[in-house]
Design a protein around this motif. Structure first.
Motif, mmCIF file in Angstrom:
data_model
loop_
_atom_site.group_PDB
_atom_site.id
_atom_site.type_symbol
_atom_site.label_atom_id
_atom_site.label_comp_id
_atom_site.label_asym_id
_atom_site.label_seq_id
_atom_site.Cartn_x
_atom_site.Cartn_y
_atom_site.Cartn_z
ATOM 1 N N PRO A 1 51.889 -23.205 -17.125
ATOM 2 C CA PRO A 1 51.490 -24.365 -16.318
ATOM 3 C C PRO A 1 49.995 -24.651 -16.449
ATOM 4 C CG PRO A 1 52.710 -22.751 -15.006
ATOM 5 C CD PRO A 1 52.418 -22.116 -16.335
ATOM 6 N N PHE A 2 49.624 -25.906 -16.311
ATOM 7 C CA PHE A 2 48.224 -26.295 -16.354
ATOM 8 C C PHE A 2 48.019 -27.530 -15.490
ATOM 9 C CE2 PHE A 2 50.286 -28.527 -19.833
ATOM 10 C CZ PHE A 2 49.843 -29.826 -19.656
ATOM 11 N N THR A 3 46.783 -27.785 -15.154
ATOM 12 C CA THR A 3 46.407 -28.985 -14.420
ATOM 13 C C THR A 3 46.029 -30.056 -15.431
ATOM 14 O OG1 THR A 3 45.572 -27.663 -12.584
ATOM 15 C CG2 THR A 3 44.773 -29.930 -12.742
ATOM 16 N N PRO A 4 46.675 -31.211 -15.404
ATOM 17 C CA PRO A 4 46.298 -32.278 -16.331
ATOM 18 C C PRO A 4 44.808 -32.605 -16.206
ATOM 19 C CG PRO A 4 48.359 -32.814 -15.264
ATOM 20 C CD PRO A 4 47.814 -31.599 -14.559
ATOM 21 N N GLY A 5 44.123 -32.592 -17.320
ATOM 22 C CA GLY A 5 42.695 -32.859 -17.357
ATOM 23 C C GLY A 5 41.848 -31.601 -17.410
ATOM 24 N N ASP A 6 42.428 -30.457 -17.065
ATOM 25 C CA ASP A 6 41.691 -29.191 -17.067
ATOM 26 C C ASP A 6 41.683 -28.608 -18.475
ATOM 27 O OD1 ASP A 6 40.394 -26.843 -16.390
ATOM 28 O OD2 ASP A 6 42.185 -25.912 -15.535
ATOM 29 N N ALA A 7 40.909 -29.224 -19.348
ATOM 30 C CA ALA A 7 40.895 -28.865 -20.763
ATOM 31 C C ALA A 7 40.337 -27.477 -21.033
ATOM 32 C CB ALA A 7 40.086 -29.901 -21.549
ATOM 33 N N ASN A 8 39.478 -26.966 -20.146
ATOM 34 C CA ASN A 8 38.890 -25.656 -20.391
ATOM 35 C C ASN A 8 39.577 -24.533 -19.611
ATOM 36 O OD1 ASN A 8 37.922 -26.066 -17.809
ATOM 37 N ND2 ASN A 8 35.765 -25.848 -18.346
ATOM 38 N N GLY A 9 40.573 -24.869 -18.810
ATOM 39 C CA GLY A 9 41.393 -23.870 -18.147
ATOM 40 C C GLY A 9 40.753 -23.136 -16.988
ATOM 41 N N ASP A 10 39.738 -23.733 -16.356
ATOM 42 C CA ASP A 10 39.091 -23.055 -15.235
ATOM 43 C C ASP A 10 39.687 -23.419 -13.881
ATOM 44 O OD1 ASP A 10 38.094 -25.604 -14.823
ATOM 45 O OD2 ASP A 10 35.983 -25.017 -14.858
ATOM 46 N N GLY A 11 40.748 -24.228 -13.884
ATOM 47 C CA GLY A 11 41.414 -24.595 -12.643
ATOM 48 C C GLY A 11 40.870 -25.842 -11.977
ATOM 49 N N LEU A 12 39.843 -26.441 -12.563
ATOM 50 C CA LEU A 12 39.231 -27.655 -12.013
ATOM 51 C C LEU A 12 39.137 -28.713 -13.106
ATOM 52 C CD1 LEU A 12 36.205 -26.017 -10.178
ATOM 53 C CD2 LEU A 12 38.335 -26.808 -9.123
ATOM 54 N N VAL A 13 39.133 -29.968 -12.687
ATOM 55 C CA VAL A 13 38.855 -31.061 -13.622
ATOM 56 C C VAL A 13 37.460 -31.557 -13.271
ATOM 57 C CG1 VAL A 13 39.566 -33.309 -14.513
ATOM 58 C CG2 VAL A 13 41.297 -31.667 -13.748
ATOM 59 N N ASN A 14 36.519 -31.312 -14.192
ATOM 60 C CA ASN A 14 35.138 -31.709 -13.944
ATOM 61 C C ASN A 14 34.444 -31.986 -15.282
ATOM 62 O OD1 ASN A 14 34.485 -29.103 -14.940
ATOM 63 N ND2 ASN A 14 34.514 -28.241 -12.884
ATOM 64 N N VAL A 15 33.134 -32.162 -15.228
ATOM 65 C CA VAL A 15 32.394 -32.557 -16.422
ATOM 66 C C VAL A 15 32.506 -31.527 -17.545
ATOM 67 C CG1 VAL A 15 30.160 -31.620 -15.688
ATOM 68 C CG2 VAL A 15 30.243 -33.624 -17.203
ATOM 69 N N THR A 16 32.728 -30.263 -17.223
ATOM 70 C CA THR A 16 32.878 -29.268 -18.289
ATOM 71 C C THR A 16 34.132 -29.517 -19.122
ATOM 72 O OG1 THR A 16 33.927 -27.667 -16.801
ATOM 73 C CG2 THR A 16 31.529 -27.507 -17.066
ATOM 74 N N ASP A 17 35.145 -30.133 -18.523
ATOM 75 C CA ASP A 17 36.346 -30.496 -19.284
ATOM 76 C C ASP A 17 36.050 -31.651 -20.234
ATOM 77 O OD1 ASP A 17 38.295 -28.661 -18.016
ATOM 78 O OD2 ASP A 17 37.699 -29.781 -16.237
ATOM 79 N N ILE A 18 35.189 -32.554 -19.803
ATOM 80 C CA ILE A 18 34.777 -33.651 -20.683
ATOM 81 C C ILE A 18 34.017 -33.093 -21.875
ATOM 82 C CG2 ILE A 18 33.312 -35.708 -20.866
ATOM 83 C CD1 ILE A 18 34.078 -36.275 -17.896
ATOM 84 N N VAL A 19 33.096 -32.167 -21.616
ATOM 85 C CA VAL A 19 32.328 -31.548 -22.701
ATOM 86 C C VAL A 19 33.264 -30.816 -23.664
ATOM 87 C CG1 VAL A 19 30.599 -29.782 -23.251
ATOM 88 C CG2 VAL A 19 30.210 -31.368 -21.343
ATOM 89 N N ALA A 20 34.220 -30.056 -23.126
ATOM 90 C CA ALA A 20 35.174 -29.337 -23.972
ATOM 91 C C ALA A 20 35.991 -30.303 -24.822
ATOM 92 C CB ALA A 20 36.094 -28.470 -23.111
ATOM 93 N N THR A 21 36.361 -31.443 -24.241
ATOM 94 C CA THR A 21 37.162 -32.435 -24.962
ATOM 95 C C THR A 21 36.338 -33.117 -26.053
ATOM 96 O OG1 THR A 21 38.531 -32.741 -23.008
ATOM 97 C CG2 THR A 21 38.635 -34.472 -24.680
ATOM 98 N N VAL A 22 35.084 -33.445 -25.744
ATOM 99 C CA VAL A 22 34.207 -34.023 -26.766
ATOM 100 C C VAL A 22 34.029 -33.036 -27.913
ATOM 101 C CG1 VAL A 22 31.834 -34.763 -27.269
ATOM 102 C CG2 VAL A 22 32.998 -35.603 -25.215
ATOM 103 N N ASN A 23 33.838 -31.762 -27.595
ATOM 104 C CA ASN A 23 33.708 -30.751 -28.645
ATOM 105 C C ASN A 23 34.963 -30.691 -29.509
ATOM 106 O OD1 ASN A 23 31.132 -30.058 -27.877
ATOM 107 N ND2 ASN A 23 31.785 -28.336 -26.623
#
Length: 78
Positions: free
Chosen positions: A15-37
């Motif tokens: 299971p995962f949270t949609p938008g939580d690209a880095n897997g830390d349990g939150l959707v925040n700017v770090t997920d945007i950075v991970a997605t850009v990378n």
């Protein structure tokens, strides 16, 4: 349907949270950075493509980032 409502279908390993690209349990700017990378072909360890593909089209791109911003701005990021 408002832009921040996300429906994800399919079979996933865990299971995962949609938008939580880095897997830390939150959707925040770090997920945007991970997605850009990821888009720049420099994915970080633990990048979750399924979580980053918010529109479910099989591609991770700027459309998904815009949806992440919407989630963050609406306070729906966990």
């Amino acid at each position: 349907m408002p832009a921040h409502d996300v429906t994800v279908t399919g079979t996933f390993e865990k299971p995962f949270t949609p938008g939580d690209a880095n897997g830390d349990g939150l959707v925040n700017v770090t997920d945007i950075v991970a997605t850009v990378n990821y888009i720049m072909e420099k994915p970080s360890d633990g990048f979750n493509k399924e979580a980053a593909d918010l529109n479910g089209d099989g591609e991770v791109n700027v459309t998904d980032i815009v949806m992440m911003v919407s989630i963050i701005m609406n306070g729906d990021g966990g």
